[in-house]
Design an enzyme around this catalytic site. Structure first.
Site, mmCIF file in Angstrom:
data_model
loop_
_atom_site.group_PDB
_atom_site.id
_atom_site.type_symbol
_atom_site.label_atom_id
_atom_site.label_comp_id
_atom_site.label_asym_id
_atom_site.label_seq_id
_atom_site.Cartn_x
_atom_site.Cartn_y
_atom_site.Cartn_z
ATOM 1 N N ASN A 155 61.784 42.014 -10.595
ATOM 2 C CA ASN A 155 60.979 42.146 -11.814
ATOM 3 C C ASN A 155 59.791 43.059 -11.489
ATOM 4 O O ASN A 155 58.871 42.642 -10.792
ATOM 5 C CB ASN A 155 60.496 40.750 -12.240
ATOM 6 C CG ASN A 155 59.501 40.811 -13.375
ATOM 7 O OD1 ASN A 155 59.369 41.831 -14.065
ATOM 8 N ND2 ASN A 155 58.792 39.709 -13.586
ATOM 9 N N TRP A 156 59.850 44.276 -11.998
ATOM 10 C CA TRP A 156 58.799 45.255 -11.657
ATOM 11 C C TRP A 156 57.509 45.013 -12.428
ATOM 12 O O TRP A 156 56.484 45.616 -12.124
ATOM 13 C CB TRP A 156 59.292 46.675 -11.945
ATOM 14 C CG TRP A 156 60.423 47.148 -11.089
ATOM 15 C CD1 TRP A 156 61.150 46.419 -10.187
ATOM 16 C CD2 TRP A 156 60.977 48.477 -11.062
ATOM 17 N NE1 TRP A 156 62.111 47.211 -9.607
ATOM 18 C CE2 TRP A 156 62.027 48.480 -10.127
ATOM 19 C CE3 TRP A 156 60.684 49.665 -11.752
ATOM 20 C CZ2 TRP A 156 62.782 49.616 -9.851
ATOM 21 C CZ3 TRP A 156 61.436 50.785 -11.478
ATOM 22 C CH2 TRP A 156 62.470 50.763 -10.529
ATOM 23 N N LYS A 157 57.573 44.188 -13.454
ATOM 24 C CA LYS A 157 56.395 43.930 -14.311
ATOM 25 C C LYS A 157 55.832 45.253 -14.836
ATOM 26 O O LYS A 157 56.589 46.204 -15.038
ATOM 27 C CB LYS A 157 55.339 43.117 -13.563
ATOM 28 C CG LYS A 157 55.936 41.903 -12.861
ATOM 29 C CD LYS A 157 54.897 40.932 -12.402
ATOM 30 C CE LYS A 157 55.561 39.837 -11.588
ATOM 31 N NZ LYS A 157 54.677 38.733 -11.275
ATOM 32 N N HIS A 216 59.360 34.384 -18.821
ATOM 33 C CA HIS A 216 58.545 34.517 -17.605
ATOM 34 C C HIS A 216 57.192 33.851 -17.854
ATOM 35 O O HIS A 216 56.655 33.911 -18.963
ATOM 36 C CB HIS A 216 58.369 35.995 -17.247
ATOM 37 C CG HIS A 216 57.774 36.187 -15.888
ATOM 38 N ND1 HIS A 216 56.424 36.059 -15.663
ATOM 39 C CD2 HIS A 216 58.345 36.456 -14.686
ATOM 40 C CE1 HIS A 216 56.194 36.240 -14.366
ATOM 41 N NE2 HIS A 216 57.337 36.484 -13.754
ATOM 42 N N GLU A 244 54.313 34.705 -17.238
ATOM 43 C CA GLU A 244 53.270 35.605 -17.774
ATOM 44 C C GLU A 244 53.440 35.769 -19.287
ATOM 45 O O GLU A 244 52.458 35.901 -20.019
ATOM 46 C CB GLU A 244 53.327 36.953 -17.031
ATOM 47 C CG GLU A 244 52.810 36.803 -15.606
ATOM 48 C CD GLU A 244 53.424 37.759 -14.599
ATOM 49 O OE1 GLU A 244 54.010 38.786 -14.993
ATOM 50 O OE2 GLU A 244 53.317 37.467 -13.388
ATOM 51 N N GLU A 280 60.654 29.228 -11.235
ATOM 52 C CA GLU A 280 59.489 29.925 -10.696
ATOM 53 C C GLU A 280 58.254 29.040 -10.837
ATOM 54 O O GLU A 280 57.623 29.011 -11.911
ATOM 55 C CB GLU A 280 59.252 31.231 -11.459
ATOM 56 C CG GLU A 280 60.420 32.195 -11.402
ATOM 57 C CD GLU A 280 59.939 33.622 -11.623
ATOM 58 O OE1 GLU A 280 60.069 34.428 -10.699
ATOM 59 O OE2 GLU A 280 59.414 33.926 -12.703
ATOM 60 N N GLY A 312 52.986 35.558 -7.381
ATOM 61 C CA GLY A 312 51.951 36.545 -7.072
ATOM 62 C C GLY A 312 50.791 36.002 -6.257
ATOM 63 O O GLY A 312 49.765 36.663 -6.125
ATOM 64 N N SER A 369 56.536 34.525 -4.785
ATOM 65 C CA SER A 369 56.169 35.001 -3.448
ATOM 66 C C SER A 369 57.331 34.961 -2.466
ATOM 67 O O SER A 369 57.141 34.676 -1.279
ATOM 68 C CB SER A 369 54.958 34.220 -2.911
ATOM 69 O OG SER A 369 53.845 34.416 -3.764
ATOM 70 N N GLY A 408 59.056 39.528 -7.558
ATOM 71 C CA GLY A 408 58.046 40.362 -8.191
ATOM 72 C C GLY A 408 57.549 41.440 -7.234
ATOM 73 O O GLY A 408 58.177 42.484 -7.055
ATOM 74 N N GLY A 409 56.441 41.178 -6.571
ATOM 75 C CA GLY A 409 55.787 42.156 -5.705
ATOM 76 C C GLY A 409 56.720 42.843 -4.715
ATOM 77 O O GLY A 409 56.690 44.069 -4.564
HETATM 78 C C1 PEP Z 1 57.751 36.958 -10.620
HETATM 79 O O1 PEP Z 1 56.797 37.404 -11.261
HETATM 80 O O2 PEP Z 1 58.810 36.679 -11.195
HETATM 81 C C2 PEP Z 1 57.580 36.762 -9.195
HETATM 82 C C3 PEP Z 1 58.413 35.982 -8.578
HETATM 83 O O3 PEP Z 1 56.512 37.412 -8.608
HETATM 84 P P1 PEP Z 1 56.143 37.430 -7.046
HETATM 85 O O4 PEP Z 1 57.429 37.610 -6.279
HETATM 86 O O5 PEP Z 1 55.226 38.595 -6.879
HETATM 87 O O6 PEP Z 1 55.493 36.135 -6.749
#
Ligand code: PEP
Length: 249
Positions: free
Chosen positions: A9-11, A94, A96, A166, A172, A212, A233-234
């Site tokens: 997920n590039w956001k 998600h 967010e 999640e 994040g 994470s 994500g990241g």
């Molecule tokens: C996400 O936003 O779906 C996610 C898992 O982010 P991160 O890996 O950066 O925690």
């Protein structure tokens, strides 16, 4: 048997040129992957059509979709638009979206329905915030997110759902759920699916962990019997690390 999946997920990251380069690099590394995991990327809407053209082994997802089919909804992107540029998946719910855009389970259920009716697969995100875990309410929260977001579906429809657990406190933050915490919740989610749709459908449902997850911890998370991959994500913004996660199976 259920698929292993690693989805990035590039956001709201990458301008078009950087996004195209990242997608090209991910696709190229994925042609040499050593695991049988399905690899998915979810770039921003603006990049989807052009990125689709550089993908061969990697599948395309959107990060969101409109809760209406078409018409006077300025700024929204419909599921048929996503389908028309070659997306196969849509991330729905998600944390967010839930937190910053006030998307509740009723809206998310509408998005799930539209996604399925367009022939796309929802990656349906669920998970508790830290105060809910600390109050020992995390199982109840996840249970109601499933019940209100996807358990209205028929068994045939539900077979197209990918679930992503999640925990919001892990997204994040650099704080990853322990392998035991992930397995405990994934097992619970599978048992909820089994109670609703039966053992066979539950056994065939891919349940991804997100929060994470990175190259250094993916192996221990994916080693759990009910963890079928990750929503990343990241670490999805670096092609090499993302592929390290794909190859962690
Ligand atoms: C996400 O936003 O779906 C996610 C898992 O982010 P991160 O890996 O950066 O925690």
């Amino acid at each position: 048997m259920r698929q292993k999946i690693v989805a990035g997920n590039w956001k709201m990251n990458t301008v078009y040129k950087d996004g195209l380069e990242l997608a090209t690099a991910v696709n190229s590394l994925a042609t040499k992957k050593t695991s049988d995991a399905v690899v998915i990327i979810a770039p921003p809407f603006t990049h989807l059509a052009e990125i689709k053209k550089v993908l061969s082994v990697v599948k395309l997802s959107a990060q969101n979709c409109a809760s209406e089919e078409s018409g006077a909804y300025t700024g929204e992107v419909s599921v048929s638009m996503l389908k028309s540029v070659g997306a196969e998946y849509v991330i729905i719910g998600h944390s967010e979206r839930r937190a910053y855009y006030h998307e509740d389970n009723a809206i998310l259920a509408k998005k799930v329905n539209l996604t399925l009716s367009a022939g796309l697969k929802p990656i349906f995100c669920i998970g508790e915030v830290l105060p809910e875990r600390n109050a020992n309410k995390h199982f109840d929260i996840v249970k109601s997110q499933l019940a209100e977001g996807v358990f209205h579906l028929s068994p045939v429809e539900f077979e197209n759902i990918v679930v992503a657990y999640e925990p919001v406190w892990a997204i994040g933050t650099g704080v990853t759920a322990s392998p035991e915490q992930a397995q405990e919740m994934h097992k619970f989610i599978r048992s909820e699916i089994s109670s609703k749709y039966g053992e066979k459908i539950a056994a065939n449902t891919s349940i991804l962990y997100g929060g994470s997850c990175k190259g250094s911890n993916a192996k221990e998370l994916f080693a759990n019997p009910d963890v079928d991959g990750g929503l990343i994500g990241g670490a999805a913004l670096k092609a090499e690390e993302f592929l390290q996660i794909v190859n962690a199976f």
